[in-house]
Design a protein around this motif. Sequence first.
Motif, PDB file in Angstrom:
ATOM      1  N   UNK A 105       0.855  -1.186   0.000  1.00 23.69           N
ATOM      2  CA  UNK A 105       0.000   0.000   0.000  1.00 23.69           C
ATOM      3  C   UNK A 105       0.890   1.234   0.000  1.00 23.69           C
ATOM      4  N   UNK A 106       0.642   2.124  -0.932  1.00 23.89           N
ATOM      5  CA  UNK A 106       1.469   3.326  -1.036  1.00 23.89           C
ATOM      6  C   UNK A 106       1.110   4.311   0.067  1.00 23.89           C
ATOM      7  N   UNK A 107       2.028   5.224   0.338  1.00 27.92           N
ATOM      8  CA  UNK A 107       1.777   6.240   1.352  1.00 27.92           C
ATOM      9  C   UNK A 107       0.629   7.144   0.934  1.00 27.92           C
ATOM     10  N   UNK A 108       0.530   7.413  -0.377  1.00 27.46           N
ATOM     11  CA  UNK A 108      -0.557   8.269  -0.864  1.00 27.46           C
ATOM     12  C   UNK A 108      -1.916   7.626  -0.613  1.00 27.46           C
ATOM     13  N   UNK A 109      -2.023   6.329  -0.874  1.00 27.76           N
ATOM     14  CA  UNK A 109      -3.288   5.633  -0.613  1.00 27.76           C
ATOM     15  C   UNK A 109      -3.606   5.603   0.871  1.00 27.76           C
ATOM     16  N   UNK A 110      -2.585   5.326   1.689  1.00 27.93           N
ATOM     17  CA  UNK A 110      -2.806   5.283   3.137  1.00 27.93           C
ATOM     18  C   UNK A 110      -3.246   6.647   3.659  1.00 27.93           C
ATOM     19  N   UNK A 123      -2.325  -8.041   8.233  1.00 23.75           N
ATOM     20  CA  UNK A 123      -0.863  -8.083   8.112  1.00 23.75           C
ATOM     21  C   UNK A 123      -0.345  -6.976   7.205  1.00 23.75           C
ATOM     22  N   UNK A 124      -1.072  -6.703   6.129  1.00 18.34           N
ATOM     23  CA  UNK A 124      -0.615  -5.674   5.180  1.00 18.34           C
ATOM     24  C   UNK A 124      -0.859  -4.272   5.724  1.00 18.34           C
ATOM     25  N   UNK A 125      -2.075  -4.030   6.195  1.00 14.11           N
ATOM     26  CA  UNK A 125      -2.437  -2.674   6.596  1.00 14.11           C
ATOM     27  C   UNK A 125      -1.814  -2.266   7.924  1.00 14.11           C
ATOM     28  N   UNK A 126      -1.344  -3.237   8.689  1.00 11.43           N
ATOM     29  CA  UNK A 126      -0.654  -2.912   9.937  1.00 11.43           C
ATOM     30  C   UNK A 126       0.601  -2.091   9.659  1.00 11.43           C
ATOM     31  N   UNK A 127       1.250  -2.355   8.537  1.00 14.02           N
ATOM     32  CA  UNK A 127       2.477  -1.627   8.191  1.00 14.02           C
ATOM     33  C   UNK A 127       2.192  -0.166   7.880  1.00 14.02           C
ATOM     34  N   UNK A 128       0.946   0.133   7.508  1.00 15.69           N
ATOM     35  CA  UNK A 128       0.568   1.514   7.200  1.00 15.69           C
ATOM     36  C   UNK A 128      -0.210   2.154   8.342  1.00 15.69           C
ATOM     37  N   UNK A 129      -0.206   1.516   9.509  1.00 17.65           N
ATOM     38  CA  UNK A 129      -0.928   2.025  10.682  1.00 17.65           C
ATOM     39  C   UNK A 129      -2.414   2.243  10.389  1.00 17.65           C
ATOM     40  N   UNK A 130      -3.008   1.282   9.698  1.00 11.61           N
ATOM     41  CA  UNK A 130      -4.424   1.373   9.363  1.00 11.61           C
ATOM     42  C   UNK A 130      -5.231   0.259  10.000  1.00 11.61           C
ATOM     43  N   UNK A 131      -4.690  -0.348  11.043  1.00 14.41           N
ATOM     44  CA  UNK A 131      -5.399  -1.421  11.732  1.00 14.41           C
ATOM     45  C   UNK A 131      -5.756  -0.985  13.157  1.00 14.41           C
ATOM     46  N   UNK A 132      -6.515  -1.800  13.818  1.00 15.32           N
ATOM     47  CA  UNK A 132      -6.922  -1.493  15.185  1.00 15.32           C
ATOM     48  C   UNK A 132      -8.175  -0.637  15.217  1.00 15.32           C
ATOM     49  N   UNK A 133      -8.525  -0.177  16.415  1.00 12.06           N
ATOM     50  CA  UNK A 133      -9.772   0.567  16.601  1.00 12.06           C
ATOM     51  C   UNK A 133      -9.773   1.891  15.854  1.00 12.06           C
ATOM     52  N   UNK A 134      -8.592   2.446  15.545  1.00 11.08           N
ATOM     53  CA  UNK A 134      -8.510   3.708  14.829  1.00 11.08           C
ATOM     54  C   UNK A 134      -8.282   3.523  13.338  1.00 11.08           C
ATOM     55  N   UNK A 135      -8.202   2.269  12.878  1.00 14.53           N
ATOM     56  CA  UNK A 135      -7.911   2.005  11.483  1.00 14.53           C
ATOM     57  C   UNK A 135      -9.145   1.583  10.709  1.00 14.53           C
ATOM     58  N   UNK A 136      -8.907   0.931   9.575  1.00 14.95           N
ATOM     59  CA  UNK A 136     -10.025   0.510   8.734  1.00 14.95           C
ATOM     60  C   UNK A 136     -10.301  -0.974   8.845  1.00 14.95           C
ATOM     61  N   UNK A 137      -9.432  -1.721   9.514  1.00 22.30           N
ATOM     62  CA  UNK A 137      -9.679  -3.156   9.672  1.00 22.30           C
ATOM     63  C   UNK A 137      -9.114  -3.631  10.998  1.00 22.30           C
ATOM     64  N   UNK A 138      -9.850  -4.499  11.624  1.00 20.46           N
ATOM     65  CA  UNK A 138      -9.420  -5.137  12.862  1.00 20.46           C
ATOM     66  C   UNK A 138     -10.334  -6.339  13.076  1.00 20.46           C
ATOM     67  N   UNK A 139     -10.102  -7.055  14.143  1.00 24.23           N
ATOM     68  CA  UNK A 139     -10.962  -8.196  14.454  1.00 24.23           C
ATOM     69  C   UNK A 139     -12.306  -7.757  15.021  1.00 24.23           C
TER      70      UNK A 139
END
Length: 607
Positions: free
Chosen positions: A332-337, A363-379
């Motif tokens: 995922x590019x920085x621009x997309x993130x 696994x992928x979006x974690x590298x762009x800090x887009x996971x967890x309660x503040x991101x776009x995907x989590x469990x």
Amino acid sequence: MLSRVCPILRHNRLCSTEAREMSRATLRLLQPHFLRSSPRTSLLNSANHLDVSSSDFSSLFRRRFHALRSTEGDYKLPKPSGRVFAQRREYRKTRRRAPKKKQELELIVSICIEEQLPGDLEIQNIAEMLRLNVPTAMKLAFDGLKDSKYKTRETDIEDLGGFENIELSVMLCNDDFICKLNKEWRGEDHATDVLSMSQHVPELKLPILMMGDIVISVDTAARQAAERGHTLLDEIRILMIHGLLHLLGFDHEISDEAEKEMEEEEELLLKSLGWKGKGLIQSAYDIERTAKPQPEKSDDRTKGDGLRLYKPKFSYIFCDMDGTLLNSKSQISEANAKALREAMLRGLKVVIATGKSRPGVINILKKANLTGCDGIVSESSPGVFIQGLLVYGRQGKEVYRGNLDRDVCRETCLYSLEHGIPLIAFSQDRCLTLFDHPLVDSLHTTYHEPKAEIISSVDRLIAESDIQKVIFMDTTEGVSSVIRPYWSEATGGRANVVQAQSDMLEIVPPGTSKGNGVKMLLNHLGVSPDEIMAIGDGENDIEMLELASLGVALSNGAEKTKAVADVIGVSNDQDGVADAIHRQSLKLTFGFGMRRSQREAVFWLFL
């Protein structure tokens, strides 16, 4: 109306009956460390000691709104509920204080965050900073009232010596929330940057100066900050000063002289506080002088009086992963993130709809800090995975699971062993295979799926757990000329073949599609397809793009996919998702109303 608001700085109990009921029903408290980090601060002047503290509750919750002070003008203030004010008077009457030589004037400031704002650390830090900034600004503003020679300011608030304390609340919200306030209290269905709501009733002669509430849209503030080249905190401070001056009787709308006086006071306060940026009135004037009007679009024109009106076109963005959000290197590019974060900050909800497993996406979006309660995907977030065969709703609750016929599973496994073609079976959060192979490893190393577990026999693999789909991996030529033709017939209506990547062929249950998965999730969320934009590239995205109000196919996509799309965007290697979000989802509208002589100037900008 404001039941979704949560005060950051307040104690565990609320004083009034109305407030306690609202607390039980709708309020949510932030983490305890906010409560612990609320020291009392003293501000001194020559006459009084100004004792600043966080309030027990925001004035937003103590009563219903009785009046609205905004750039549209004043609404008459009906008498507030006697019961509420009686409780306050009784509290003051029964509270015993030691005699004082000098009257102590206490500033009670509440900083609130509206519930639907993203739990962004920056917003929380800004709220914590405002807890210190607002009392300081109030102190300077009050000092400015002494011996002031302003001719147009209303003087309902003049002598502060007759009050025991002064109460003010500042709320940070999104555009949707401030739009609802505008619609209910001003009869205008659009967002504004700041609203001031007065609660002061001079006729009551209370010992409490209840100034009211300043409501700030973080959505609009963020956009204005980006244009003016300063931080979000700088812009929110500017808006807070503007709202505070309205509550103190300034009103730039009543005349050119009033506008000039309020502008001067804005600039004076910002300079005295050492804060960056120009006042809101001066900033609006600068933009009006430099902006180039664009042709009007009568269908979308928004009439309003705020400096800037921002409204996303959609509520949800459903986005594919491979070939769409991810580039040709499966990154995922920085621009997309950045575009996704900006969309979330503006109140848009981003949902992943992919053929990948949920752990693979995380696994992928974690590298762009887009996971967890503040991101776009989590469990615990909604999502559509494994081609719509696993659908998760609110709090990550499983909404739907579809499994592949066991006989089809057995036949695909035997075919894999007989021809030496690697196969991976997807079973919820696991990947299973029958033998080791470099292509199987690439599914983990390149596509970030869970590392495949090697199962010793076909019977054991099938008995291991439910299988949602299987994937054959081969060369592009092998898939197109051999594997796909064979399995298109061999399934015999018991399964479908899907191709998202040229070197992979997926066998899925009949009727499987991302579109069906998205439709089930929308029904679960109570969201209409008219509220969503979908972005994809593969044939497996066709139903999803057709379902959405706006379907965007990237230029690298399959021809069949591009044929059904409403818009064809740039490729995934050119930040296609960011481009689609800026061009199609985040529509920005300017409405310059700060100068009365140019109130009707409207300009449009599409990002």
